[in-house]
Design an enzyme around this catalytic site. Structure first.
Site, PDB file in Angstrom:
ATOM      1  N   GLY A 103       8.708 -10.187  -0.397  1.00  0.00           N
ATOM      2  CA  GLY A 103       9.312 -11.490  -0.630  1.00  0.00           C
ATOM      3  C   GLY A 103      10.350 -11.464  -1.740  1.00  0.00           C
ATOM      4  N   MET A 104      10.125 -10.662  -2.762  1.00  0.00           N
ATOM      5  CA  MET A 104      10.976 -10.713  -3.953  1.00  0.00           C
ATOM      6  C   MET A 104      11.815  -9.448  -4.170  1.00  0.00           C
ATOM      7  SD  MET A 104      10.427 -13.593  -5.248  1.00  0.00           S
ATOM      8  CE  MET A 104       9.366 -14.830  -4.547  1.00  0.00           C
ATOM      9  N   LYS A 126      12.423  -0.076  -6.768  1.00  0.00           N
ATOM     10  CA  LYS A 126      12.135  -1.453  -6.353  1.00  0.00           C
ATOM     11  C   LYS A 126      13.203  -2.345  -6.959  1.00  0.00           C
ATOM     12  CE  LYS A 126       8.372  -4.369  -5.569  1.00  0.00           C
ATOM     13  NZ  LYS A 126       6.990  -4.341  -5.237  1.00  0.00           N
ATOM     14  N   ASP A 135      -0.423 -10.833  -8.469  1.00  0.00           N
ATOM     15  CA  ASP A 135      -0.043 -10.656  -7.057  1.00  0.00           C
ATOM     16  C   ASP A 135      -0.847  -9.523  -6.424  1.00  0.00           C
ATOM     17  OD1 ASP A 135       1.290 -11.194  -4.718  1.00  0.00           O
ATOM     18  OD2 ASP A 135       3.142 -10.142  -5.262  1.00  0.00           O
ATOM     19  N   ILE A 150      11.986   1.763   2.367  1.00  0.00           N
ATOM     20  CA  ILE A 150      10.590   1.907   2.810  1.00  0.00           C
ATOM     21  C   ILE A 150       9.853   0.577   2.875  1.00  0.00           C
ATOM     22  CG2 ILE A 150      10.159   4.341   2.281  1.00  0.00           C
ATOM     23  CD1 ILE A 150       9.193   3.566  -0.447  1.00  0.00           C
ATOM     24  N   GLY A 151      10.453  -0.449   2.415  1.00  0.00           N
ATOM     25  CA  GLY A 151       9.762  -1.737   2.532  1.00  0.00           C
ATOM     26  C   GLY A 151      10.597  -2.864   1.980  1.00  0.00           C
ATOM     27  N   GLU A 152      10.258  -4.063   2.406  1.00  0.00           N
ATOM     28  CA  GLU A 152      10.912  -5.243   1.835  1.00  0.00           C
ATOM     29  C   GLU A 152       9.869  -6.347   1.703  1.00  0.00           C
ATOM     30  OE1 GLU A 152      15.198  -6.740   2.088  1.00  0.00           O
ATOM     31  OE2 GLU A 152      14.208  -7.640   3.818  1.00  0.00           O
ATOM     32  N   VAL A 199      12.259  -2.119  -1.374  1.00  0.00           N
ATOM     33  CA  VAL A 199      11.813  -0.831  -1.930  1.00  0.00           C
ATOM     34  C   VAL A 199      12.495   0.311  -1.174  1.00  0.00           C
ATOM     35  CG1 VAL A 199       9.813   0.601  -2.526  1.00  0.00           C
ATOM     36  CG2 VAL A 199       9.579  -1.887  -2.434  1.00  0.00           C
TER      37      VAL A 199
HETATM   38  P1  ADP Z   1       5.116  -6.530  -0.653  1.00  0.00           P
HETATM   39  O1  ADP Z   1       4.300  -6.305  -1.882  1.00  0.00           O
HETATM   40  O2  ADP Z   1       5.523  -7.932  -0.458  1.00  0.00           O
HETATM   41  O3  ADP Z   1       4.572  -5.874   0.579  1.00  0.00           O
HETATM   42  P2  ADP Z   1       6.743  -4.683  -1.943  1.00  0.00           P
HETATM   43  O4  ADP Z   1       8.158  -4.963  -2.275  1.00  0.00           O
HETATM   44  O5  ADP Z   1       5.809  -4.587  -3.078  1.00  0.00           O
HETATM   45  O6  ADP Z   1       6.427  -5.776  -0.906  1.00  0.00           O
HETATM   46  O7  ADP Z   1       6.602  -3.329  -1.159  1.00  0.00           O
HETATM   47  C1  ADP Z   1       6.997  -3.198   0.174  1.00  0.00           C
HETATM   48  C2  ADP Z   1       6.439  -1.892   0.727  1.00  0.00           C
HETATM   49  O8  ADP Z   1       7.074  -0.785   0.103  1.00  0.00           O
HETATM   50  C3  ADP Z   1       4.976  -1.672   0.445  1.00  0.00           C
HETATM   51  O9  ADP Z   1       4.189  -2.350   1.375  1.00  0.00           O
HETATM   52  C4  ADP Z   1       4.850  -0.185   0.523  1.00  0.00           C
HETATM   53  O10 ADP Z   1       4.685   0.212   1.883  1.00  0.00           O
HETATM   54  C5  ADP Z   1       6.183   0.310   0.035  1.00  0.00           C
HETATM   55  N1  ADP Z   1       6.114   0.796  -1.368  1.00  0.00           N
HETATM   56  C6  ADP Z   1       6.202   0.055  -2.486  1.00  0.00           C
HETATM   57  N2  ADP Z   1       6.123   0.786  -3.600  1.00  0.00           N
HETATM   58  C7  ADP Z   1       5.975   2.059  -3.177  1.00  0.00           C
HETATM   59  C8  ADP Z   1       5.806   3.306  -3.846  1.00  0.00           C
HETATM   60  N3  ADP Z   1       5.801   3.387  -5.180  1.00  0.00           N
HETATM   61  N4  ADP Z   1       5.664   4.409  -3.105  1.00  0.00           N
HETATM   62  C9  ADP Z   1       5.681   4.332  -1.772  1.00  0.00           C
HETATM   63  N5  ADP Z   1       5.821   3.202  -1.075  1.00  0.00           N
HETATM   64  C10 ADP Z   1       5.976   2.071  -1.759  1.00  0.00           C
END
Ligand code: ADP
Length: 416
Positions: free
Chosen positions: A22-23, A41, A136, A18-20, A26
């Site tokens: 910098g570090m 994560k 952050d 669902i996401g990526e 997800v």
């Molecule tokens: P960044 O903070 O750099 O955008 P993250 O690794 O924190 O990257 O998260 C990437 C994306 O994953 C977020 O923008 C969000 O859309 C999704 N995400 C993160 N945590 C959750 C969560 N607990 N539930 C649903 N979506 C999430």
């Protein structure tokens, strides 16, 4: 990060990415025991060397436990933690409402923006009481429930990636965080406290109110430099009907020096409450614009006289372009000689020049009067003339330097 979709990490079955960031990457996953969705994560260890991964793993468990102890209605819960093939991961509540980032890009009414951030400020006040600084804060770390309630996530990820001496595990020299939201002191990797989070909240509020970030640039370091040097673009320039109290609130949140900001989240929360109650009666004693001074390129600026000296110094070392701009010479002659050295050298030159001048005969031509005085004593030279006898007899012939009679008379020189 290898493709984890369809894999099982402990009791969690990975469904989709669902996401990526910098570090970390997800994933949405199914908790097969409790039969509910969770978010996993996982730290992107491919970014780091082996030694650094070991350090991350060492502190990960400690930090994960500290995060799991945070219990606040506006903080996303850490449910579990684990490790997959050397990569540590956190298991979090899954939220389906997207993030606050989806609401940025266009100005939001100020009342709505302040109301939206109030739960986040309460969450931060609670975390700061428990000695945890977020480091952050940004819109994508503020998740929304399906009803639009904001929850703060990603506590402590920055901490996990930071060494004990404040250096970052990424070894970039730039503090962990997202440059667009980082306070000046955090950008250069200095120790931070709650006031760095206050600054980041200020940037998020600025973005919600104006639809734009105050400082952007092509590289992370260039953004950090702008946070340090550039005056805040007046929010009122972008939103016409912004109450002055809201604008002043932003200016205070985004002060360059931590001591000029609100000192804690409770104080900020009270300010926001008062503005929401009546924007015209709330008064903040902050000037509406910071002085326009560029600390790095301003040549009249003296780092020694400014408490930001350390900041600028660190910055110079990490940025060669600016170092050229404001670098002082390493060696100066005044460092080894006393201040009166030009007088001594000047005197010596005069003495040497005078001696050469007097001995060169030039004086004779320039000052004939003086020269005559020096040569006024007639000199006698012996010349040999043959005598009538065979024995040569010496005769003395006067030899007189010919000079005008007028001068001779005035000098009273007696000719022999
Ligand atoms: P960044 O903070 O750099 O955008 P993250 O690794 O924190 O990257 O998260 C990437 C994306 O994953 C977020 O923008 C969000 O859309 C999704 N995400 C993160 N945590 C959750 C969560 N607990 N539930 C649903 N979506 C999430």
């Amino acid at each position: 990060m290898p493709n984890l979709i369809g894999k099982t990490l402990g009791r969690y079955h990975i469904l989709e990415q669902i996401g990526e960031g910098g570090m970390a990457t997800v994933f949405k996953a199914l908790d097969t025991r409790l039969e509910r969705d969770v978010a996993i994560k996982i730290i992107r260890t491919e970014l780091f060397g082996k030694a650094i991964i070991e350090r991350i793993l060492q502190r990960f468990e400690r930090e994960a436990k500290a995060l799991a102890r945070l219990s606040h209605p506006n903080i996303l819960k850490v449910l579990d933690y684990g490790e997959y093939k050397g990569s540590p991961y956190l298991v979090l509540e899954y939220l389906s409402g997207g993030t606050l980032k989806d609401k940025t890009g266009q100005p939001m009414p100020w009342e709505q923006a302040l109301q939206l951030l109030t739960p986040i400020i309460q969450a931060l006040a609670y975390a700061h009481e428990h000695k945890i600084i977020h480091r952050d804060i940004k819109p994508s770390n503020i998740l929304l429930t399906d009803k639009g309630q904001p929850l703060l996530t990603d506590f402590g990820i920055a901490k996990i990636l930071e060494l004990d001496d404040g250096q970052t595990l990424t070894g970039t020299g730039v503090g962990i965080g997202t440059p667009e939201y980082m306070a000046p002191e955090q950008g250069i990797g200095k120790d931070v406290d709650a006031r760095a989070d206050i600054y980041a909240v200020g940037i998020v509020l600025y973005e919600l109110l104006t639809g734009r970030k105050p400082y952007t640039a092509d590289t992370p370091m260039a953004v950090v430099i702008k946070h340090i040097n550039d005056p805040l673009p007046r929010p009122g320039k972008f939103v016409s009907d912004l109450p002055q109290s809201v604008e002043k609130l932003l200016i205070k949140l985004l002060a360059k020096k931590p001591q000029d900001r609100f000192s804690n989240m409770d104080e900020l929360g009270l300010g926001i409450k008062a503005i929401l109650a009546n924007p015209d009666t709330f008064k903040l004693s902050v000037p509406l614009a910071e002085p326009e001074r560029n600390l790095v390129t301003d040549r009249s600026y003296s780092p020694e006289a400014d408490e930001n000296a350390h900041t600028i110094d660190l910055f110079e070392r990490s940025n060669p372009v600016v170092a050229t701009e404001s670098k002082r010479p390493r060696f100066q002659i005044k460092d080894v000689l006393p201040s009166w050295w030009p007088a001594v050298i000047g005197g010596l030159l005069l003495l040497i020049g005078g001696t050469i001048w007097l001995n060169s005969g030039i004086a004779l031509q320039i000052f004939p009067t003086k020269a005559l005085v020096f040569t006024s004593t007639p000199t006698a030279t012996k010349t040999m003339t043959p005598s009538p006898s065979d024995t040569p007899q010496p005769t003395v012939t006067p030899s007189v330097t010919p000079y005008p009679s007028k001068i001779r008379d005035s000098l009273g020189v007696e000719m022999v």
